[in-house]
Write a protein that holds these residues in place. Structure first.
Motif, PDB file in Angstrom:
ATOM      1  N   UNK A   1       0.836  -1.210   0.000  1.00  0.00           N
ATOM      2  CA  UNK A   1       0.000   0.000   0.000  1.00  0.00           C
ATOM      3  C   UNK A   1       0.867   1.255   0.000  1.00  0.00           C
ATOM      4  N   UNK A   2       1.928   1.220   0.802  1.00  0.00           N
ATOM      5  CA  UNK A   2       2.833   2.374   0.848  1.00  0.00           C
ATOM      6  C   UNK A   2       3.442   2.643  -0.526  1.00  0.00           C
TER       7      UNK A   2
ATOM      8  N   UNK B   1       0.453   3.656  -3.129  1.00  0.00           N
ATOM      9  CA  UNK B   1      -0.118   4.999  -2.933  1.00  0.00           C
ATOM     10  C   UNK B   1       0.917   6.083  -3.259  1.00  0.00           C
ATOM     11  N   UNK B   2       2.167   5.853  -2.848  1.00  0.00           N
ATOM     12  CA  UNK B   2       3.207   6.857  -3.124  1.00  0.00           C
ATOM     13  C   UNK B   2       3.454   6.988  -4.619  1.00  0.00           C
TER      14      UNK B   2
ATOM     15  N   UNK C   1       1.360   6.314  -7.007  1.00  0.00           N
ATOM     16  CA  UNK C   1       0.215   6.937  -7.676  1.00  0.00           C
ATOM     17  C   UNK C   1       0.395   8.449  -7.738  1.00  0.00           C
ATOM     18  N   UNK C   2       0.974   9.000  -6.663  1.00  0.00           N
ATOM     19  CA  UNK C   2       1.178  10.446  -6.594  1.00  0.00           C
ATOM     20  C   UNK C   2       2.478  10.853  -7.289  1.00  0.00           C
ATOM     21  N   UNK C   3       3.535  10.055  -7.114  1.00  0.00           N
ATOM     22  CA  UNK C   3       4.852  10.408  -7.660  1.00  0.00           C
ATOM     23  C   UNK C   3       5.378   9.261  -8.536  1.00  0.00           C
TER      24      UNK C   3
ATOM     25  N   UNK D   1       7.122   9.517 -11.312  1.00  0.00           N
ATOM     26  CA  UNK D   1       8.252   9.856 -12.182  1.00  0.00           C
ATOM     27  C   UNK D   1       9.550   9.143 -11.810  1.00  0.00           C
TER      28      UNK D   1
ATOM     29  N   UNK E   1      14.987  10.537  -4.659  1.00  0.00           N
ATOM     30  CA  UNK E   1      16.357  10.237  -4.262  1.00  0.00           C
ATOM     31  C   UNK E   1      16.409   8.827  -3.700  1.00  0.00           C
ATOM     32  N   UNK E   2      17.594   8.360  -3.472  1.00  0.00           N
ATOM     33  CA  UNK E   2      17.748   7.053  -2.862  1.00  0.00           C
ATOM     34  C   UNK E   2      18.497   6.088  -3.747  1.00  0.00           C
TER      35      UNK E   2
ATOM     36  N   UNK F   1       8.859   8.707   4.224  1.00  0.00           N
ATOM     37  CA  UNK F   1       8.679  10.141   3.983  1.00  0.00           C
ATOM     38  C   UNK F   1       9.310  10.933   5.128  1.00  0.00           C
TER      39      UNK F   1
ATOM     40  N   UNK G   1      -0.402   9.052   3.896  1.00  0.00           N
ATOM     41  CA  UNK G   1       0.703   8.623   3.026  1.00  0.00           C
ATOM     42  C   UNK G   1       0.682   9.408   1.713  1.00  0.00           C
ATOM     43  N   UNK G   2      -0.496   9.540   1.142  1.00  0.00           N
ATOM     44  CA  UNK G   2      -0.593  10.251  -0.143  1.00  0.00           C
ATOM     45  C   UNK G   2      -0.279  11.737   0.019  1.00  0.00           C
TER      46      UNK G   2
ATOM     47  N   UNK H   1       1.762  13.060   2.258  1.00  0.00           N
ATOM     48  CA  UNK H   1       3.203  13.194   2.418  1.00  0.00           C
ATOM     49  C   UNK H   1       3.911  13.039   1.073  1.00  0.00           C
ATOM     50  N   UNK H   2       3.447  12.081   0.276  1.00  0.00           N
ATOM     51  CA  UNK H   2       4.041  11.910  -1.054  1.00  0.00           C
ATOM     52  C   UNK H   2       3.787  13.139  -1.916  1.00  0.00           C
TER      53      UNK H   2
ATOM     54  N   UNK I   1       6.333  15.709  -3.837  1.00  0.00           N
ATOM     55  CA  UNK I   1       6.234  16.036  -5.259  1.00  0.00           C
ATOM     56  C   UNK I   1       6.203  17.557  -5.459  1.00  0.00           C
TER      57      UNK I   1
ATOM     58  N   UNK J   1      25.064   7.785  -5.854  1.00  0.00           N
ATOM     59  CA  UNK J   1      23.621   7.762  -6.116  1.00  0.00           C
ATOM     60  C   UNK J   1      22.916   8.830  -5.301  1.00  0.00           C
TER      61      UNK J   1
ATOM     62  N   UNK K   1      21.700  13.035  -5.678  1.00  0.00           N
ATOM     63  CA  UNK K   1      21.636  14.153  -6.613  1.00  0.00           C
ATOM     64  C   UNK K   1      22.416  15.364  -6.094  1.00  0.00           C
TER      65      UNK K   1
END
Lengths: 182, 179
Positions: A17-18, A21-22, A24-26, A28, A104-105, A153, B17-18, B20-21, B25, B77, B79
């Motif tokens: 889920x984490x 859901x993440x 879905x928003x980000x 890229x 990042x990561x 996050x 969660x969404x 925070x994401x 963004x 790795x 940025x």
């Protein structure tokens, strides 16, 4: 044993889920990582579709009726993640994987392969065993998801929950030297 | 009713969660104001201040011989590290003989790729596989980090986001002139 199964299933559901859901928003981050691998389907739509599959797989583990199908989806998802991780490790890619939506990561690599393998194992265990579902599973997953979102996050979550500092240093703890001769 | 409330709790946590994401963004789309984010350094609390590495990599021996020297610990790795490496490459040849580069990488090939991509392969670079040397000898496990040595011992260490800021912090090179 039942408690262990409950915690294990909740952790698997929370991770999916984490990640779903993440992404879905980000989307890229993973899109760039897939593009670096040279995959033809490295599009935002593909990443979001994968994110939906992850969410469905995680949520399906929470009810008795959908648990077997959810377990199969978890195994499929875990296998895909393992494959991507192994390919990334072989090709020494450098783009952050964006698995949890971050920009990042670490890039795709062995850690992803290990996580994917863990999901495959967890999905198989949920399929074979019968972890509790219903209220207990939903609450355990919510708790695991909440705990997981703090490190994922941390840039946003940690400042909200960390203890206040009495004196935040704005200078180096040690005075800089007089010079750094060339 | 309890099941319904449990589902509500799960939905709320999912919303958190969404959100925070989404914050991540949005922040990635907003450029940091000049001077607010980059022009600062923060102390590294885990650094082994006062400790001298038991062994110096041969690549860094020339740097460590100076009374004062600065090591920039970068990750292949990250940025921010890429930005720092780009800044450093523009300063090559401006007399920073006592500044060394440590590139932390899972495999040497990735470190070499990072160094070549950002133009720092023209100077001496130590490729720290898995960050083992940085972690054990310096107490550094985050990048980009600058470690200041005095007579071979760690004097202080700092997180940073901008190379000239580090040079100003150690009170030495006039970075603007060098860049």
């Amino acid at each position: 044993v039942e408690a262990i199964l409950l915690v294990g299933a909740a952790c698997v559901a929370a991770v999916l889920l984490q990640a779903g859901l993440s992404k879905l928003v980000r989307p890229d981050g993973l899109r760039r990582a897939l593009a670096e691998l040279g995959l033809p389907l490295a599009t935002t739509g593909t990443v979001r579709a994968f994110a939906v599959v992850e969410c469905v797989a995680g949520a399906a583990l929470l009810t008795a009726a959908t648990r077997p199908a959810g377990a199969v989806l978890v195994v499929v998802t875990g296998t895909a993640i393992t494959g991507l991780g192994l390919v990334g490790a072989v090709r020494h890619v450098v783009e952050p994987c964006g698995c949890f939506g971050g920009a990042h990561g670490r890039p795709l690599g062995l850690s992803n392969a290990a996580l994917g393998a863990a999901l495959v194992t967890g999905g198989a265990a949920v399929f074979v065993a019968t972890p509790p579902t219903g209220t207990a599973a939903v609450l355990a997953t919510a708790l695991a998801l909440l705990l997981l979102c703090v490190p994922v996050h941390r840039g946003w979550a940690w400042p909200l929950i960390r203890p206040a500092r009495s004196a935040r240093p704005d200078r180096l703890p040690v005075a800089p030297p007089e010079g750094l001769p060339s | 009713v309890i099941l319904f409330l449990s589902v509500v709790v799960l939905v709320l946590v999912g919303a958190v969660v969404m959100i925070l994401a989404m914050l991540g963004e949005l922040s990635s789309r907003v450029p940091a104001p000049e001077g607010a984010q980059n022009n600062r350094v923060e102390p590294v609390e885990t650094a082994r201040a006062g400790h001298g590495p038991d062994s110096w990599p041969t690549e860094l021996a020339g740097v460590a011989d100076h009374e004062y020297c600065l090591l920039l610990v970068l990750s292949a790795s990250c940025s921010s590290c890429a930005t720092v490496a780009d800044q450093f490459s523009t300063m090559l040849g401006h007399g920073q003989a006592n500044v060394g580069i440590v590139v932390v990488c899972p495999v040497r090939e990735r470190g070499e790729h990072f160094a070549a991509a950002h133009g720092i392969d023209r100077t001496t670079v130590f490729y720290d596989k898995g960050g083992a040397w940085s972690r054990t000898e310096l107490g550094i496990d985050t990048s980009p980090t600058a470690v200041l040595f005095h007579n071979g011992r760690v004097r202080s260490a700092m997180y940073f986001w901008d190379l000239p800021t580090v040079f100003r912090a150690v009170g030495s090179l006039n970075a603007e002139e060098a860049v």
